[in-house]
Design an enzyme around this catalytic site. Structure first.
Site, PDB file in Angstrom:
ATOM      1  N   ASP A  10       0.934  -1.206  -0.074  1.00 25.77           N
ATOM      2  CA  ASP A  10      -0.017  -0.028  -0.035  1.00 25.77           C
ATOM      3  C   ASP A  10       0.887   1.224  -0.058  1.00 25.77           C
ATOM      4  O   ASP A  10       0.835   1.938   0.855  1.00 25.77           O
ATOM      5  CB  ASP A  10      -0.826  -0.103   1.291  1.00 25.77           C
ATOM      6  CG  ASP A  10      -1.922  -1.087   1.173  1.00 25.77           C
ATOM      7  OD1 ASP A  10      -2.517  -1.372   0.102  1.00 25.77           O
ATOM      8  OD2 ASP A  10      -2.031  -1.876   2.068  1.00 25.77           O
ATOM      9  N   LYS A  32       0.567  -7.478  -3.581  1.00 29.36           N
ATOM     10  CA  LYS A  32      -0.661  -7.150  -3.601  1.00 29.36           C
ATOM     11  C   LYS A  32      -0.715  -5.500  -4.125  1.00 29.36           C
ATOM     12  O   LYS A  32      -0.157  -4.877  -3.546  1.00 29.36           O
ATOM     13  CB  LYS A  32      -1.697  -7.252  -2.413  1.00 29.36           C
ATOM     14  CG  LYS A  32      -2.803  -6.547  -2.762  1.00 29.36           C
ATOM     15  CD  LYS A  32      -4.065  -6.993  -1.670  1.00 29.36           C
ATOM     16  CE  LYS A  32      -4.013  -5.993  -0.563  1.00 29.36           C
ATOM     17  NZ  LYS A  32      -4.696  -4.988  -0.873  1.00 29.36           N
ATOM     18  N   ASP A  59      -5.800  -5.800  -6.739  1.00 30.74           N
ATOM     19  CA  ASP A  59      -6.860  -5.838  -5.734  1.00 30.74           C
ATOM     20  C   ASP A  59      -7.540  -4.487  -6.181  1.00 30.74           C
ATOM     21  O   ASP A  59      -7.573  -3.486  -5.552  1.00 30.74           O
ATOM     22  CB  ASP A  59      -6.375  -5.780  -4.470  1.00 30.74           C
ATOM     23  CG  ASP A  59      -7.288  -5.529  -3.195  1.00 30.74           C
ATOM     24  OD1 ASP A  59      -8.698  -5.715  -3.504  1.00 30.74           O
ATOM     25  OD2 ASP A  59      -6.900  -5.186  -2.047  1.00 30.74           O
ATOM     26  N   LYS A  61     -11.207  -4.753  -6.977  1.00 27.94           N
ATOM     27  CA  LYS A  61     -12.439  -5.009  -6.536  1.00 27.94           C
ATOM     28  C   LYS A  61     -13.657  -4.267  -7.521  1.00 27.94           C
ATOM     29  O   LYS A  61     -14.488  -3.636  -7.127  1.00 27.94           O
ATOM     30  CB  LYS A  61     -12.814  -4.413  -5.041  1.00 27.94           C
ATOM     31  CG  LYS A  61     -11.852  -4.818  -3.884  1.00 27.94           C
ATOM     32  CD  LYS A  61     -12.298  -4.296  -2.618  1.00 27.94           C
ATOM     33  CE  LYS A  61     -11.390  -4.686  -1.525  1.00 27.94           C
ATOM     34  NZ  LYS A  61     -10.110  -4.186  -1.435  1.00 27.94           N
ATOM     35  N   ASP A  64     -19.710  -3.827 -11.529  1.00 30.10           N
ATOM     36  CA  ASP A  64     -20.299  -2.784 -12.527  1.00 30.10           C
ATOM     37  C   ASP A  64     -21.252  -3.830 -13.329  1.00 30.10           C
ATOM     38  O   ASP A  64     -21.458  -5.055 -12.923  1.00 30.10           O
ATOM     39  CB  ASP A  64     -18.970  -2.331 -13.453  1.00 30.10           C
ATOM     40  CG  ASP A  64     -19.803  -0.899 -13.926  1.00 30.10           C
ATOM     41  OD1 ASP A  64     -21.010  -0.883 -14.583  1.00 30.10           O
ATOM     42  OD2 ASP A  64     -19.010   0.177 -14.314  1.00 30.10           O
ATOM     43  N   ILE A  65     -21.805  -3.303 -14.438  1.00 27.73           N
ATOM     44  CA  ILE A  65     -22.584  -4.555 -15.196  1.00 27.73           C
ATOM     45  C   ILE A  65     -21.939  -5.347 -15.814  1.00 27.73           C
ATOM     46  O   ILE A  65     -20.636  -5.174 -16.150  1.00 27.73           O
ATOM     47  CB  ILE A  65     -23.551  -3.625 -16.084  1.00 27.73           C
ATOM     48  CG1 ILE A  65     -22.533  -2.819 -17.413  1.00 27.73           C
ATOM     49  CG2 ILE A  65     -24.468  -2.574 -15.762  1.00 27.73           C
ATOM     50  CD1 ILE A  65     -23.483  -2.365 -18.607  1.00 27.73           C
ATOM     51  N   ASN A  67     -21.215  -6.708 -18.825  1.00 29.99           N
ATOM     52  CA  ASN A  67     -20.396  -6.403 -19.782  1.00 29.99           C
ATOM     53  C   ASN A  67     -19.295  -5.722 -19.809  1.00 29.99           C
ATOM     54  O   ASN A  67     -18.215  -5.782 -20.017  1.00 29.99           O
ATOM     55  CB  ASN A  67     -21.493  -5.978 -20.931  1.00 29.99           C
ATOM     56  CG  ASN A  67     -20.889  -5.539 -22.365  1.00 29.99           C
ATOM     57  OD1 ASN A  67     -20.183  -6.401 -22.811  1.00 29.99           O
ATOM     58  ND2 ASN A  67     -20.677  -4.349 -22.860  1.00 29.99           N
ATOM     59  N   THR A  68     -19.388  -4.723 -18.795  1.00 27.25           N
ATOM     60  CA  THR A  68     -18.304  -3.634 -18.509  1.00 27.25           C
ATOM     61  C   THR A  68     -17.304  -4.458 -17.560  1.00 27.25           C
ATOM     62  O   THR A  68     -15.912  -4.381 -18.163  1.00 27.25           O
ATOM     63  CB  THR A  68     -18.607  -2.558 -17.714  1.00 27.25           C
ATOM     64  OG1 THR A  68     -19.733  -1.818 -18.320  1.00 27.25           O
ATOM     65  CG2 THR A  68     -17.699  -1.663 -17.429  1.00 27.25           C
ATOM     66  N   THR A 119     -15.179  -5.597   5.333  1.00 26.66           N
ATOM     67  CA  THR A 119     -15.092  -5.676   6.743  1.00 26.66           C
ATOM     68  C   THR A 119     -15.641  -4.336   7.376  1.00 26.66           C
ATOM     69  O   THR A 119     -15.812  -4.086   8.447  1.00 26.66           O
ATOM     70  CB  THR A 119     -13.820  -6.186   7.400  1.00 26.66           C
ATOM     71  OG1 THR A 119     -12.751  -5.372   6.660  1.00 26.66           O
ATOM     72  CG2 THR A 119     -13.746  -7.710   6.927  1.00 26.66           C
ATOM     73  N   GLY A 210       0.247  -6.521   5.386  1.00 23.81           N
ATOM     74  CA  GLY A 210       0.576  -5.083   4.975  1.00 23.81           C
ATOM     75  C   GLY A 210       1.779  -4.630   5.655  1.00 23.81           C
ATOM     76  O   GLY A 210       3.025  -4.855   5.894  1.00 23.81           O
ATOM     77  N   ARG A 211       1.266  -3.639   6.911  1.00 21.61           N
ATOM     78  CA  ARG A 211       2.029  -2.905   7.667  1.00 21.61           C
ATOM     79  C   ARG A 211       2.913  -3.683   8.584  1.00 21.61           C
ATOM     80  O   ARG A 211       4.249  -3.228   8.818  1.00 21.61           O
ATOM     81  CB  ARG A 211       1.292  -1.924   8.369  1.00 21.61           C
ATOM     82  CG  ARG A 211       0.641  -0.802   7.647  1.00 21.61           C
ATOM     83  CD  ARG A 211      -0.648  -0.204   8.259  1.00 21.61           C
ATOM     84  NE  ARG A 211      -1.613  -1.019   8.318  1.00 21.61           N
ATOM     85  CZ  ARG A 211      -2.641  -0.914   8.829  1.00 21.61           C
ATOM     86  NH1 ARG A 211      -2.909   0.369   9.411  1.00 21.61           N
ATOM     87  NH2 ARG A 211      -3.738  -1.638   8.860  1.00 21.61           N
TER      88      ARG A 211
HETATM   89  O1  C5P Z   1      -1.392  -3.429   6.835  1.00 16.26           O
HETATM   90  P1  C5P Z   1      -2.468  -4.577   6.946  1.00 16.26           P
HETATM   91  O2  C5P Z   1      -1.838  -5.880   7.220  1.00 16.26           O
HETATM   92  O3  C5P Z   1      -3.563  -4.122   7.779  1.00 16.26           O
HETATM   93  O4  C5P Z   1      -2.995  -4.588   5.414  1.00 16.26           O
HETATM   94  C1  C5P Z   1      -4.041  -5.449   5.036  1.00 16.26           C
HETATM   95  C2  C5P Z   1      -4.347  -5.250   3.569  1.00 16.26           C
HETATM   96  O5  C5P Z   1      -5.598  -6.255   3.352  1.00 16.26           O
HETATM   97  C3  C5P Z   1      -4.694  -3.963   3.251  1.00 16.26           C
HETATM   98  O6  C5P Z   1      -4.573  -3.505   1.757  1.00 16.26           O
HETATM   99  C4  C5P Z   1      -5.984  -3.862   3.238  1.00 16.26           C
HETATM  100  O7  C5P Z   1      -6.705  -2.961   2.282  1.00 16.26           O
HETATM  101  C5  C5P Z   1      -6.589  -5.263   2.873  1.00 16.26           C
HETATM  102  N1  C5P Z   1      -7.652  -5.776   3.407  1.00 16.26           N
HETATM  103  C6  C5P Z   1      -8.257  -5.825   4.621  1.00 16.26           C
HETATM  104  N2  C5P Z   1      -9.373  -6.225   5.149  1.00 16.26           N
HETATM  105  C7  C5P Z   1     -10.101  -6.573   4.023  1.00 16.26           C
HETATM  106  C8  C5P Z   1      -9.910  -6.728   3.056  1.00 16.26           C
HETATM  107  C9  C5P Z   1      -8.571  -6.113   2.442  1.00 16.26           C
HETATM  108  O8  C5P Z   1      -7.367  -5.569   5.739  1.00 16.26           O
HETATM  109  N3  C5P Z   1     -11.499  -7.183   4.494  1.00 16.26           N
END
Ligand code: C5P
Length: 232
Positions: A10, A32, A59, A61, A64-65, A67-68, A119, A210-211
């Site tokens: 991210d 990701k 990622d 997500k 849309d319709i 076809n798009t 979530t 992520g972090r």
């Molecule tokens: O930094 P962290 O470990 O919290 O990152 C989790 C990643 O997963 C982020 O990119 C976040 O947007 C994604 N994510 C999430 N919960 C979800 C769906 C996606 O934390 N339900």
């Protein structure tokens, strides 16, 4: 299908991403790429990361319709990503169209994963804004089953839900689980968490971290720790 650790990159620019990825000399992490980086840098960022030898979960997500979504998926598939996702709320017609668009001429395609309910959507918003009266877990499981029936490969869910999803959709239905933290690390804004070892125990197929990796003093060591706990 291999278990793997997916690093949620991210970052807001390609420069930041490459500084981060340059640290990884041995094992190249599954990366990701989310909306922020994709919208900032365009499809070129996907090609560049791919050229460096990484697998990519794009990622975006889509919702849309049919076809798009089908035509957009065709573009993403040609970028040679390994995994991408859509909202199950787009209905089974949209999910089937996405699969069609994603499938390459030789019959291969990236894995396609459904988002059930975000979530960030609480029980109150589900009822008062989306006007869905069923309990959240029932809604999530029903969306997961629709995804499975539409031919998708799996869902994004909490590691706490991985076993239930496998129970109702089958062991081969992939669970991609964010919300992973080390036992001794900062939880941040994630609420329903597991350690990599617990996620492995729960049957997660891919953890998205992520972090705990990107903000670590030693990101490579943090990544290796995830791999050791989750895969080795
Ligand atoms: O930094 P962290 O470990 O919290 O990152 C989790 C990643 O997963 C982020 O990119 C976040 O947007 C994604 N994510 C999430 N919960 C979800 C769906 C996606 O934390 N339900």
């Amino acid at each position: 299908m291999g278990k793997d650790v997916i690093v949620a990159c991210d970052f807001s620019s390609a420069d930041d991403l490459f500084v981060f990825l340059d640290r990884f000399r041995d094992r190249k992490p599954f990366v990701k790429i989310g909306m922020e980086l994709f919208y900032a840098e365009g499809p070129q960022i996907v090609r560049a990361v791919k050229d460096r030898g990484h697998k990519i979960f794009l990622d975006l997500k889509l919702h849309d319709i049919p076809n798009t979504v089908k035509k957009s998926m065709r573009v993403l598939s040609s970028l040679n990503v390994d995994m991408t996702n859509i909202h199950a709320a787009g209905t089974s017609a949209m999910m089937r169209a996405a699969l069609e668009g994603l499938t390459r001429e030789d019959g291969t395609r990236p894995l396609l994963i459904a988002v059930t309910q975000l979530t960030s959507t609480g029980a109150d918003a589900l009822k008062d804004e989306l006007l869905i009266d069923r309990p959240m877990d029932e809604v999530v499981m029903s969306y997961a089953k629709n995804a499975k029936l539409s031919g998708l490969d799996g869902v994004v869910c909490s590691p706490l839900e991985a076993a239930v999803v496998h129970g109702s959709c089958g062991g081969g239905f992939i669970t991609v689980t964010p919300g992973v933290r080390f036992a001794d690390s900062d939880v941040g804004d994630q609420k329903r968490i597991m350690t990599p070892a617990q996620a492995k125990e729960a049957g997660s197929d891919y953890i998205v971290v992520g972090r705990p990796i990107t903000a670590a003093d030693d990101p490579v060591a943090a990544y290796n720790r995830c791999v050791e706990e989750f895969i080795d």
